[in-house]
Design a protein around this motif. Structure first.
Motif, PDB file in Angstrom:
ATOM      1  N   LYS A  68     -46.846  67.112  73.932  1.00 43.03           N
ATOM      2  CA  LYS A  68     -48.250  67.314  74.303  1.00 43.03           C
ATOM      3  C   LYS A  68     -48.649  68.773  74.084  1.00 43.03           C
ATOM      4  CE  LYS A  68     -50.703  67.648  78.553  1.00 43.03           C
ATOM      5  NZ  LYS A  68     -50.642  67.371  79.977  1.00 43.03           N
ATOM      6  N   LEU A  69     -47.789  69.704  74.508  1.00 47.75           N
ATOM      7  CA  LEU A  69     -48.081  71.121  74.323  1.00 47.75           C
ATOM      8  C   LEU A  69     -48.151  71.501  72.849  1.00 47.75           C
ATOM      9  CD1 LEU A  69     -45.938  72.906  77.066  1.00 47.75           C
ATOM     10  CD2 LEU A  69     -48.417  72.654  76.986  1.00 47.75           C
ATOM     11  N   VAL A  70     -47.257  70.938  72.051  1.00 48.12           N
ATOM     12  CA  VAL A  70     -47.260  71.219  70.611  1.00 48.12           C
ATOM     13  C   VAL A  70     -48.581  70.770  70.003  1.00 48.12           C
ATOM     14  CG1 VAL A  70     -46.197  70.626  68.394  1.00 48.12           C
ATOM     15  CG2 VAL A  70     -44.749  71.174  70.369  1.00 48.12           C
ATOM     16  N   ILE A  71     -49.028  69.580  70.367  1.00 44.36           N
ATOM     17  CA  ILE A  71     -50.290  69.049  69.834  1.00 44.36           C
ATOM     18  C   ILE A  71     -51.465  69.920  70.276  1.00 44.36           C
ATOM     19  CG2 ILE A  71     -51.882  67.090  69.928  1.00 44.36           C
ATOM     20  CD1 ILE A  71     -49.284  65.316  70.197  1.00 44.36           C
ATOM     21  N   GLN A  72     -51.446  70.372  71.526  1.00 47.58           N
ATOM     22  CA  GLN A  72     -52.529  71.232  72.019  1.00 47.58           C
ATOM     23  C   GLN A  72     -52.606  72.533  71.232  1.00 47.58           C
ATOM     24  OE1 GLN A  72     -51.779  71.713  76.222  1.00 47.58           O
ATOM     25  NE2 GLN A  72     -52.712  69.759  76.744  1.00 47.58           N
ATOM     26  N   LYS A  73     -51.445  73.109  70.907  1.00 48.43           N
ATOM     27  CA  LYS A  73     -51.441  74.406  70.223  1.00 48.43           C
ATOM     28  C   LYS A  73     -51.598  74.280  68.715  1.00 48.43           C
ATOM     29  CE  LYS A  73     -49.173  78.817  69.744  1.00 48.43           C
ATOM     30  NZ  LYS A  73     -48.186  79.736  70.261  1.00 48.43           N
ATOM     31  N   PRO A  81     -47.951  63.502  67.313  1.00 50.40           N
ATOM     32  CA  PRO A  81     -48.873  62.586  68.006  1.00 50.40           C
ATOM     33  C   PRO A  81     -48.311  61.170  68.189  1.00 50.40           C
ATOM     34  CG  PRO A  81     -50.052  63.858  66.357  1.00 50.40           C
ATOM     35  CD  PRO A  81     -48.586  64.122  66.144  1.00 50.40           C
ATOM     36  N   LYS A  82     -47.716  60.648  67.141  1.00 49.35           N
ATOM     37  CA  LYS A  82     -47.179  59.285  67.222  1.00 49.35           C
ATOM     38  C   LYS A  82     -46.020  59.220  68.218  1.00 49.35           C
ATOM     39  CE  LYS A  82     -45.657  55.444  64.398  1.00 49.35           C
ATOM     40  NZ  LYS A  82     -45.419  54.932  63.067  1.00 49.35           N
ATOM     41  N   ILE A  83     -45.176  60.213  68.196  1.00 50.33           N
ATOM     42  CA  ILE A  83     -44.003  60.198  69.077  1.00 50.33           C
ATOM     43  C   ILE A  83     -44.411  60.484  70.522  1.00 50.33           C
ATOM     44  CG2 ILE A  83     -41.766  61.266  69.553  1.00 50.33           C
ATOM     45  CD1 ILE A  83     -41.365  61.428  66.516  1.00 50.33           C
ATOM     46  N   GLN A  84     -45.437  61.300  70.728  1.00 51.82           N
ATOM     47  CA  GLN A  84     -45.918  61.505  72.096  1.00 51.82           C
ATOM     48  C   GLN A  84     -46.395  60.182  72.685  1.00 51.82           C
ATOM     49  OE1 GLN A  84     -49.626  63.402  72.791  1.00 51.82           O
ATOM     50  NE2 GLN A  84     -49.142  63.868  74.915  1.00 51.82           N
ATOM     51  N   THR A  85     -47.074  59.380  71.888  1.00 50.16           N
ATOM     52  CA  THR A  85     -47.519  58.055  72.339  1.00 50.16           C
ATOM     53  C   THR A  85     -46.313  57.172  72.664  1.00 50.16           C
ATOM     54  OG1 THR A  85     -49.517  58.245  71.010  1.00 50.16           O
ATOM     55  CG2 THR A  85     -48.871  56.017  71.674  1.00 50.16           C
ATOM     56  N   ALA A  86     -45.288  57.256  71.834  1.00 48.43           N
ATOM     57  CA  ALA A  86     -44.068  56.478  72.081  1.00 48.43           C
ATOM     58  C   ALA A  86     -43.397  56.903  73.378  1.00 48.43           C
ATOM     59  CB  ALA A  86     -43.103  56.636  70.905  1.00 48.43           C
ATOM     60  N   GLU A  87     -43.401  58.191  73.676  1.00 44.57           N
ATOM     61  CA  GLU A  87     -42.780  58.678  74.910  1.00 44.57           C
ATOM     62  C   GLU A  87     -43.477  58.083  76.137  1.00 44.57           C
ATOM     63  OE1 GLU A  87     -39.993  60.010  74.740  1.00 44.57           O
ATOM     64  OE2 GLU A  87     -39.957  60.878  72.741  1.00 44.57           O
ATOM     65  N   LYS A  88     -44.777  57.916  76.050  1.00 42.22           N
ATOM     66  CA  LYS A  88     -45.511  57.274  77.154  1.00 42.22           C
ATOM     67  C   LYS A  88     -45.001  55.851  77.357  1.00 42.22           C
ATOM     68  CE  LYS A  88     -50.233  56.525  78.784  1.00 42.22           C
ATOM     69  NZ  LYS A  88     -50.387  55.140  79.071  1.00 42.22           N
ATOM     70  N   LYS A  89     -44.752  55.131  76.268  1.00 41.93           N
ATOM     71  CA  LYS A  89     -44.225  53.765  76.364  1.00 41.93           C
ATOM     72  C   LYS A  89     -42.799  53.767  76.917  1.00 41.93           C
ATOM     73  CE  LYS A  89     -47.217  51.990  72.765  1.00 41.93           C
ATOM     74  NZ  LYS A  89     -47.357  51.471  71.418  1.00 41.93           N
ATOM     75  N   HIS A  90     -42.015  54.778  76.558  1.00 38.98           N
ATOM     76  CA  HIS A  90     -40.654  54.893  77.099  1.00 38.98           C
ATOM     77  C   HIS A  90     -40.705  55.063  78.614  1.00 38.98           C
ATOM     78  CE1 HIS A  90     -39.025  56.574  73.003  1.00 38.98           C
ATOM     79  NE2 HIS A  90     -39.656  55.424  72.881  1.00 38.98           N
ATOM     80  N   ILE A  91     -41.607  55.918  79.073  1.00 41.07           N
ATOM     81  CA  ILE A  91     -41.760  56.145  80.514  1.00 41.07           C
ATOM     82  C   ILE A  91     -42.172  54.846  81.204  1.00 41.07           C
ATOM     83  CG2 ILE A  91     -43.168  57.334  82.258  1.00 41.07           C
ATOM     84  CD1 ILE A  91     -43.165  59.759  80.222  1.00 41.07           C
ATOM     85  N   GLU A  92     -43.089  54.115  80.601  1.00 35.47           N
ATOM     86  CA  GLU A  92     -43.532  52.838  81.184  1.00 35.47           C
ATOM     87  C   GLU A  92     -42.376  51.839  81.262  1.00 35.47           C
ATOM     88  OE1 GLU A  92     -46.813  51.837  78.626  1.00 35.47           O
ATOM     89  OE2 GLU A  92     -48.170  53.263  79.610  1.00 35.47           O
ATOM     90  N   ALA A  93     -41.519  51.798  80.252  1.00 32.69           N
ATOM     91  CA  ALA A  93     -40.363  50.898  80.283  1.00 32.69           C
ATOM     92  C   ALA A  93     -39.421  51.273  81.424  1.00 32.69           C
ATOM     93  CB  ALA A  93     -39.625  50.931  78.943  1.00 32.69           C
ATOM     94  N   LEU A  94     -39.203  52.569  81.614  1.00 35.48           N
ATOM     95  CA  LEU A  94     -38.342  53.016  82.711  1.00 35.48           C
ATOM     96  C   LEU A  94     -38.999  52.755  84.063  1.00 35.48           C
ATOM     97  CD1 LEU A  94     -37.079  56.293  81.044  1.00 35.48           C
ATOM     98  CD2 LEU A  94     -35.684  54.287  81.615  1.00 35.48           C
TER      99      LEU A  94
END
Length: 177
Positions: A68-73, A81-94
């Motif tokens: 997220k910080l990388v995308i902001q800067k 961007p695509k992997i940040q979205t995937a990380e959100k899905k990983h968190i939801e799975a956990l």
């Protein structure tokens, strides 16, 4: 005149103190505790299922915040961007695994531990190492005796996703050189 020098000195001291405070905050922000996320999981002598859940969600929180910080800067630089979205899905799975237990989902403290990388190349290098650690962490979790089948499936899926992320980050890094 003496009063002006004294006043200038005091203002300078205040500015200097503020700069030191900001610098220490940035340094502290980039240093997660040794027992946090993948680094903690890889150092732990033994891991229970409950501890694995905590290490996993901490590591996914870190990844999501880092990207997220990388995308902001730096903007929409491949593959963040695509992997940040995937990380959100990983968190939801956990979180779904947490909801199947009596364990409370840990608070996301990743903002306290993630700093701004100095360049996109550094961000990609950090992402490569983070994904390597993440894969090793999930491999370790898959060795836990009596791991619930649903957890085994989630950990396997997250590990395999991290392998794909690693390929993407390595490709992005090769484009920077």
């Amino acid at each position: 005149m003496r009063f002006l020098l004294s006043r200038r000195f005091r203002i300078g001291l205040i500015v200097f103190s503020f700069i030191v405070f900001l610098a220490s905050s940035l340094i502290n922000a980039q240093t997660p505790p040794a027992d946090y996320g993948a680094k903690g999981a890889l150092k732990a002598p033994r891991i229970t299922y409950e501890e694995a859940l905590q290490y996993a969600i901490e590591d996914e929180y870190l990844a999501q915040e880092r990207y997220k910080l990388v995308i902001q800067k730096y903007g929409q630089v491949f593959p963040f961007p695509k992997i940040q979205t995937a990380e959100k899905k990983h968190i939801e799975a956990l979180e779904r695994l947490y909801n199947q237990t009596d364990i409370e989902i840990p608070t996301n403290k990743a903002k306290d531990y993630v700093g701004m990388p100095s360049s996109i190349k550094v961000a990609l290098q950090q992402a490569v190492q983070a994904e390597i650690d993440n894969i090793a962490m999930y491999n370790r979790f898959l060795e836990i005796k009596n791991l619930p089948p649903n957890a085994k499936k989630v950990f396997t899926n997250l590990r395999d996703a991290s392998k794909k992320h690693l390929v993407a980050f390595n490709f992005g890094l090769s484009q920077q050189q």
